[in-house]
Design a protein around this motif. Structure first.
Motif, PDB file in Angstrom:
ATOM      1  N   ASP A   1      41.195  76.103  97.800  1.00 28.14           N
ATOM      2  CA  ASP A   1      41.955  76.637  96.671  1.00 28.14           C
ATOM      3  C   ASP A   1      42.996  75.639  96.178  1.00 28.14           C
ATOM      4  O   ASP A   1      44.077  76.019  95.704  1.00 28.14           O
ATOM      5  CB  ASP A   1      42.628  77.970  97.037  1.00 28.14           C
ATOM      6  CG  ASP A   1      41.631  79.115  97.078  1.00 28.14           C
ATOM      7  OD1 ASP A   1      40.498  78.943  96.595  1.00 28.14           O
ATOM      8  OD2 ASP A   1      42.001  80.193  97.594  1.00 28.14           O
ATOM      9  N   ALA A   2      42.684  74.367  96.301  1.00 25.06           N
ATOM     10  CA  ALA A   2      43.531  73.287  95.816  1.00 25.06           C
ATOM     11  C   ALA A   2      42.620  72.221  95.214  1.00 25.06           C
ATOM     12  O   ALA A   2      41.556  71.925  95.760  1.00 25.06           O
ATOM     13  CB  ALA A   2      44.373  72.701  96.942  1.00 25.06           C
ATOM     14  N   THR A   3      43.031  71.644  94.118  1.00 22.01           N
ATOM     15  CA  THR A   3      42.199  70.693  93.396  1.00 22.01           C
ATOM     16  C   THR A   3      42.095  69.385  94.171  1.00 22.01           C
ATOM     17  O   THR A   3      43.113  68.796  94.519  1.00 22.01           O
ATOM     18  CB  THR A   3      42.792  70.407  92.011  1.00 22.01           C
ATOM     19  OG1 THR A   3      43.078  71.646  91.363  1.00 22.01           O
ATOM     20  CG2 THR A   3      41.837  69.588  91.167  1.00 22.01           C
ATOM     21  N   PRO A   4      40.895  68.912  94.447  1.00 19.25           N
ATOM     22  CA  PRO A   4      40.763  67.603  95.089  1.00 19.25           C
ATOM     23  C   PRO A   4      41.297  66.497  94.180  1.00 19.25           C
ATOM     24  O   PRO A   4      40.932  66.420  93.001  1.00 19.25           O
ATOM     25  CB  PRO A   4      39.252  67.449  95.293  1.00 19.25           C
ATOM     26  CG  PRO A   4      38.727  68.851  95.317  1.00 19.25           C
ATOM     27  CD  PRO A   4      39.591  69.595  94.330  1.00 19.25           C
ATOM     28  N   TYR A   5      42.173  65.661  94.731  1.00 19.22           N
ATOM     29  CA  TYR A   5      42.538  64.435  94.036  1.00 19.22           C
ATOM     30  C   TYR A   5      41.424  63.435  94.292  1.00 19.22           C
ATOM     31  O   TYR A   5      41.061  63.179  95.437  1.00 19.22           O
ATOM     32  CB  TYR A   5      43.879  63.877  94.536  1.00 19.22           C
ATOM     33  CG  TYR A   5      44.158  62.502  93.979  1.00 19.22           C
ATOM     34  CD1 TYR A   5      44.566  62.345  92.657  1.00 19.22           C
ATOM     35  CD2 TYR A   5      43.961  61.368  94.748  1.00 19.22           C
ATOM     36  CE1 TYR A   5      44.784  61.092  92.125  1.00 19.22           C
ATOM     37  CE2 TYR A   5      44.182  60.105  94.226  1.00 19.22           C
ATOM     38  CZ  TYR A   5      44.589  59.972  92.920  1.00 19.22           C
ATOM     39  OH  TYR A   5      44.792  58.716  92.392  1.00 19.22           O
ATOM     40  N   ALA A   6      40.872  62.873  93.221  1.00 18.49           N
ATOM     41  CA  ALA A   6      39.713  61.993  93.356  1.00 18.49           C
ATOM     42  C   ALA A   6      39.902  60.672  92.619  1.00 18.49           C
ATOM     43  O   ALA A   6      38.938  60.029  92.223  1.00 18.49           O
ATOM     44  CB  ALA A   6      38.455  62.703  92.851  1.00 18.49           C
ATOM     45  N   GLY A   7      41.142  60.243  92.483  1.00 18.32           N
ATOM     46  CA  GLY A   7      41.412  59.007  91.773  1.00 18.32           C
ATOM     47  C   GLY A   7      40.957  57.762  92.508  1.00 18.32           C
ATOM     48  O   GLY A   7      40.863  56.685  91.910  1.00 18.32           O
ATOM     49  N   ASP A   8      40.686  57.889  93.804  1.00 19.52           N
ATOM     50  CA  ASP A   8      40.205  56.762  94.614  1.00 19.52           C
ATOM     51  C   ASP A   8      38.902  57.123  95.308  1.00 19.52           C
ATOM     52  O   ASP A   8      38.575  56.597  96.377  1.00 19.52           O
ATOM     53  CB  ASP A   8      41.265  56.378  95.650  1.00 19.52           C
ATOM     54  CG  ASP A   8      42.586  56.012  95.005  1.00 19.52           C
ATOM     55  OD1 ASP A   8      42.617  55.010  94.264  1.00 19.52           O
ATOM     56  OD2 ASP A   8      43.585  56.727  95.209  1.00 19.52           O
ATOM     57  N   ALA A   9      38.142  58.019  94.693  1.00 20.01           N
ATOM     58  CA  ALA A   9      37.009  58.654  95.355  1.00 20.01           C
ATOM     59  C   ALA A   9      35.698  57.915  95.117  1.00 20.01           C
ATOM     60  O   ALA A   9      35.576  57.031  94.267  1.00 20.01           O
ATOM     61  CB  ALA A   9      36.875  60.099  94.880  1.00 20.01           C
ATOM     62  N   TYR A  10      34.705  58.366  95.884  1.00 16.87           N
ATOM     63  CA  TYR A  10      33.313  57.973  95.726  1.00 16.87           C
ATOM     64  C   TYR A  10      32.515  59.247  95.466  1.00 16.87           C
ATOM     65  O   TYR A  10      32.099  59.933  96.399  1.00 16.87           O
ATOM     66  CB  TYR A  10      32.822  57.239  96.974  1.00 16.87           C
ATOM     67  CG  TYR A  10      33.428  55.866  97.119  1.00 16.87           C
ATOM     68  CD1 TYR A  10      32.768  54.735  96.655  1.00 16.87           C
ATOM     69  CD2 TYR A  10      34.684  55.700  97.699  1.00 16.87           C
ATOM     70  CE1 TYR A  10      33.337  53.473  96.771  1.00 16.87           C
ATOM     71  CE2 TYR A  10      35.256  54.441  97.808  1.00 16.87           C
ATOM     72  CZ  TYR A  10      34.572  53.330  97.342  1.00 16.87           C
ATOM     73  OH  TYR A  10      35.151  52.076  97.454  1.00 16.87           O
ATOM     74  N   PHE A  11      32.338  59.575  94.182  1.00 22.72           N
ATOM     75  CA  PHE A  11      31.712  60.834  93.816  1.00 22.72           C
ATOM     76  C   PHE A  11      30.267  60.902  94.306  1.00 22.72           C
ATOM     77  O   PHE A  11      29.792  61.957  94.714  1.00 22.72           O
ATOM     78  CB  PHE A  11      31.760  61.021  92.295  1.00 22.72           C
ATOM     79  CG  PHE A  11      33.088  61.482  91.797  1.00 22.72           C
ATOM     80  CD1 PHE A  11      33.356  62.826  91.606  1.00 22.72           C
ATOM     81  CD2 PHE A  11      34.097  60.564  91.521  1.00 22.72           C
ATOM     82  CE1 PHE A  11      34.590  63.249  91.152  1.00 22.72           C
ATOM     83  CE2 PHE A  11      35.339  60.980  91.056  1.00 22.72           C
ATOM     84  CZ  PHE A  11      35.579  62.323  90.879  1.00 22.72           C
ATOM     85  N   GLY A  12      29.562  59.775  94.260  1.00 24.24           N
ATOM     86  CA  GLY A  12      28.171  59.786  94.680  1.00 24.24           C
ATOM     87  C   GLY A  12      27.982  60.021  96.164  1.00 24.24           C
ATOM     88  O   GLY A  12      26.952  60.551  96.588  1.00 24.24           O
TER      89      GLY A  12
END
Length: 317
Positions: free
Chosen positions: A188-199
């Protein structure tokens, strides 16, 4: 009217919950603020993620001292982000442990990340002047997997794959099937994905699920204390990541620029996830990284305070 930059308008303190998961495992949570995990072994205590400053760490230590007087020997960094690591000195640990990938990220971008995060979310850096000069450096690193023994209690530190960052580490109690995920899982919290690997992130979530945790401490949100709750946390995180990835890839395939892709992705995700903590804070950073990964940048670019502002003004006005 433009939005206040990042989370600078977020000034309300969140009530803390200290949840006992077993005789050895505890979760320090605060309604979507960064969580801290605690493992109490036979002869020592391990802390997973530190809070953002030594002053903020003191409240974690106070809770620990309510349940044990054993020394805090180990601090584990689930990844390199400043909000997770800059409180480490407050515990006076014998060792600070991180993956080698996390160490490398601190070398590469630690200073820029520190300035960037403090600028984005000042409330989470209470008494920032208490942070010692310089960066928080691991004293022990590992690649893939290592075990730390707290007396007879084994804690496995494992890299299950890239997701939130390339250096993500989970702490796993194999005998009790309790997992501390860092920001690989949110609830119930938004993932921070500014340094992420979506694939990569969905497969990493599969690797977590394969361990069959009966309880899990996410990076943000309430402790997940049953297998059903764990499944919900994994499913929610997966859904957000895959929905965003699909929306951004569709915009890129249609030849749209970042601004247009951001507006369309925001509109697509807002009805389902807009009530999650820090949704408006994360979306510009998340979409920008996902757009990068879907176009020219397989690896995350370094965020700086200047780049943060430029991105925010371009997307939010």
């Amino acid at each position: 009217m433009s939005k206040t930059f990042a989370s600078q308008a977020d000034l309300q303190e969140k009530p803390v919950t200290f949840t006992k998961l077993s005789d050895n495992a505890y979760a320090y949570t605060a309604e979507g603020d960064p969580n801290t995990g605690i493992i109490v072994g036979d002869d020592a205590v391990m802390v997973i993620d530190t809070q953002a400053t030594p002053v903020m760490a003191q409240d974690v230590i106070r809770r620990i001292r309510e349940v044990t007087d054993k020394p805090i020997k180990y601090v584990v960094l689930s990844h390199y982000h400043a909000v997770r690591v800059l409180g480490a000195s407050g515990y006076e640990p014998q060792h600070i442990i991180a993956s080698r990938d996390t160490y490398d990220l601190i070398v590469e971008r630690g200073e820029q990340d520190k300035a960037s995060e403090i600028g984005r979310f000042p409330r989470l850096f209470q008494a920032v002047e208490s942070v010692p000069p310089g960066l928080t450096w691991p004293t022990m690193t590992f690649e893939g997997k290592m075990s730390i023994w707290l007396g007879k209690l084994e804690v496995q530190l494992i890299q299950l794959g890239r997701g939130h960052t390339k250096g993500d580490t989970v702490a796993w109690l194999p005998d009790q099937k309790i997992l501390f995920s860092g920001d690989l899982v949110e609830f119930d919290a938004t993932p921070y994905a500014g340094d992420a690997y979506f694939g990569d992130w969905p497969q990493t979530l599969d690797n977590i699920a394969a361990l069959k945790p009966v309880a899990l401490v996410p990076g943000r949100g309430a402790a997940l204390t049953t297998p059903d709750d764990v499944a919900k946390g994994l499913a929610g995180t997966r859904s957000f990541i895959t929905d965003m990835h699909a929306a951004v890839k569709a915009g890129v395939a249609a030849g749209k620029d970042l601004s247009a892709v951001y507006k369309e992705t925001y509109a697509a995700l807002k009805p389902k996830y807009g009530h999650w903590v820090i949704f408006d804070h994360c979306l510009p950073f998340d979409v920008t990284r996902c757009f990068d990964e879907s176009t020219l940048y397989a690896d995350p670019r370094v965020w700086t305070a200047e780049r943060d502002r430029q991105m925010w003004e371009a997307l939010e006005g």
